[in-house]
Scaffold this motif. Structure first.
Motif, PDB file in Angstrom:
ATOM      1  N   LEU A 129      42.178  43.207  43.644  1.00  0.00           N
ATOM      2  CA  LEU A 129      41.452  44.088  43.535  1.00  0.00           C
ATOM      3  C   LEU A 129      41.606  44.439  41.561  1.00  0.00           C
ATOM      4  CD1 LEU A 129      41.818  46.111  46.307  1.00  0.00           C
ATOM      5  CD2 LEU A 129      40.084  45.261  46.045  1.00  0.00           C
ATOM      6  N   ALA A 130      42.315  44.680  41.448  1.00  0.00           N
ATOM      7  CA  ALA A 130      42.296  44.911  39.877  1.00  0.00           C
ATOM      8  C   ALA A 130      41.744  43.984  38.694  1.00  0.00           C
ATOM      9  CB  ALA A 130      43.989  45.375  39.204  1.00  0.00           C
ATOM     10  N   GLY A 131      42.032  43.011  39.222  1.00  0.00           N
ATOM     11  CA  GLY A 131      41.475  42.240  37.912  1.00  0.00           C
ATOM     12  C   GLY A 131      40.004  42.138  38.899  1.00  0.00           C
ATOM     13  N   LEU A 132      39.168  42.553  39.643  1.00  0.00           N
ATOM     14  CA  LEU A 132      37.547  42.333  40.207  1.00  0.00           C
ATOM     15  C   LEU A 132      37.261  43.840  39.365  1.00  0.00           C
ATOM     16  CD1 LEU A 132      37.710  41.296  44.149  1.00  0.00           C
ATOM     17  CD2 LEU A 132      36.422  40.256  42.171  1.00  0.00           C
ATOM     18  N   ALA A 133      38.170  44.761  39.645  1.00  0.00           N
ATOM     19  CA  ALA A 133      37.734  45.782  38.073  1.00  0.00           C
ATOM     20  C   ALA A 133      37.495  45.885  37.070  1.00  0.00           C
ATOM     21  CB  ALA A 133      38.386  46.593  39.168  1.00  0.00           C
ATOM     22  N   ALA A 134      38.909  45.438  36.530  1.00  0.00           N
ATOM     23  CA  ALA A 134      38.428  44.709  35.239  1.00  0.00           C
ATOM     24  C   ALA A 134      37.680  43.869  34.356  1.00  0.00           C
ATOM     25  CB  ALA A 134      39.635  43.700  35.212  1.00  0.00           C
ATOM     26  N   ARG A 135      37.201  43.013  35.217  1.00  0.00           N
ATOM     27  CA  ARG A 135      35.163  42.799  35.360  1.00  0.00           C
ATOM     28  C   ARG A 135      34.706  42.862  35.571  1.00  0.00           C
ATOM     29  NH1 ARG A 135      33.856  37.391  38.554  1.00  0.00           N
ATOM     30  NH2 ARG A 135      32.135  36.490  37.260  1.00  0.00           N
ATOM     31  N   ALA A 136      34.188  43.920  35.996  1.00  0.00           N
ATOM     32  CA  ALA A 136      33.200  44.628  36.337  1.00  0.00           C
ATOM     33  C   ALA A 136      33.362  45.395  35.027  1.00  0.00           C
ATOM     34  CB  ALA A 136      33.579  45.235  37.319  1.00  0.00           C
ATOM     35  N   LEU A 137      34.282  46.368  34.599  1.00  0.00           N
ATOM     36  CA  LEU A 137      34.301  46.584  33.278  1.00  0.00           C
ATOM     37  C   LEU A 137      33.954  46.313  32.125  1.00  0.00           C
ATOM     38  CD1 LEU A 137      37.373  49.622  34.429  1.00  0.00           C
ATOM     39  CD2 LEU A 137      34.679  50.322  33.940  1.00  0.00           C
ATOM     40  N   ILE A 138      34.149  44.700  32.749  1.00  0.00           N
ATOM     41  CA  ILE A 138      34.555  43.790  30.870  1.00  0.00           C
ATOM     42  C   ILE A 138      33.251  43.949  31.136  1.00  0.00           C
ATOM     43  CG2 ILE A 138      34.925  41.944  29.703  1.00  0.00           C
ATOM     44  CD1 ILE A 138      37.814  43.091  30.682  1.00  0.00           C
ATOM     45  N   ALA A 139      32.256  42.973  31.539  1.00  0.00           N
ATOM     46  CA  ALA A 139      30.941  42.859  31.995  1.00  0.00           C
ATOM     47  C   ALA A 139      29.987  43.936  31.637  1.00  0.00           C
ATOM     48  CB  ALA A 139      30.920  42.544  33.518  1.00  0.00           C
ATOM     49  N   ALA A 140      30.452  45.489  32.195  1.00  0.00           N
ATOM     50  CA  ALA A 140      29.855  46.245  32.064  1.00  0.00           C
ATOM     51  C   ALA A 140      29.215  46.927  30.138  1.00  0.00           C
ATOM     52  CB  ALA A 140      30.225  47.873  32.901  1.00  0.00           C
TER      53      ALA A 140
END
Length: 56
Positions: free
Chosen positions: A29-40
């Motif tokens: 979940l932390a990895g997915l959240a980080a990936r989403a923030l980086i993509a945004a």
């Protein structure tokens, strides 16, 4: 004092399976959240670049 014990974290003999599963889930979940923030941030920078580019 008995009523205040809302979190019973003792998993007994299943603790060796439950806690690693929780850890893996939290890491994913932390990895997915980080990936989403980086993509945004990347999409935001790309949008800003496209908005500032001269039209041809």
């Amino acid at each position: 004092m008995e009523g205040l014990n809302l979190l019973d974290l003792d998993m007994g003999r299943y603790a060796a399976f439950v806690w690693p599963a929780w850890a893996v889930s939290a890491a994913v979940l932390a990895g997915l959240a980080a990936r989403a923030l980086i993509a945004a941030r990347r999409w935001s920078a790309e949008l800003k670049r496209l908005e500032e580019a001269p039209e041809s």
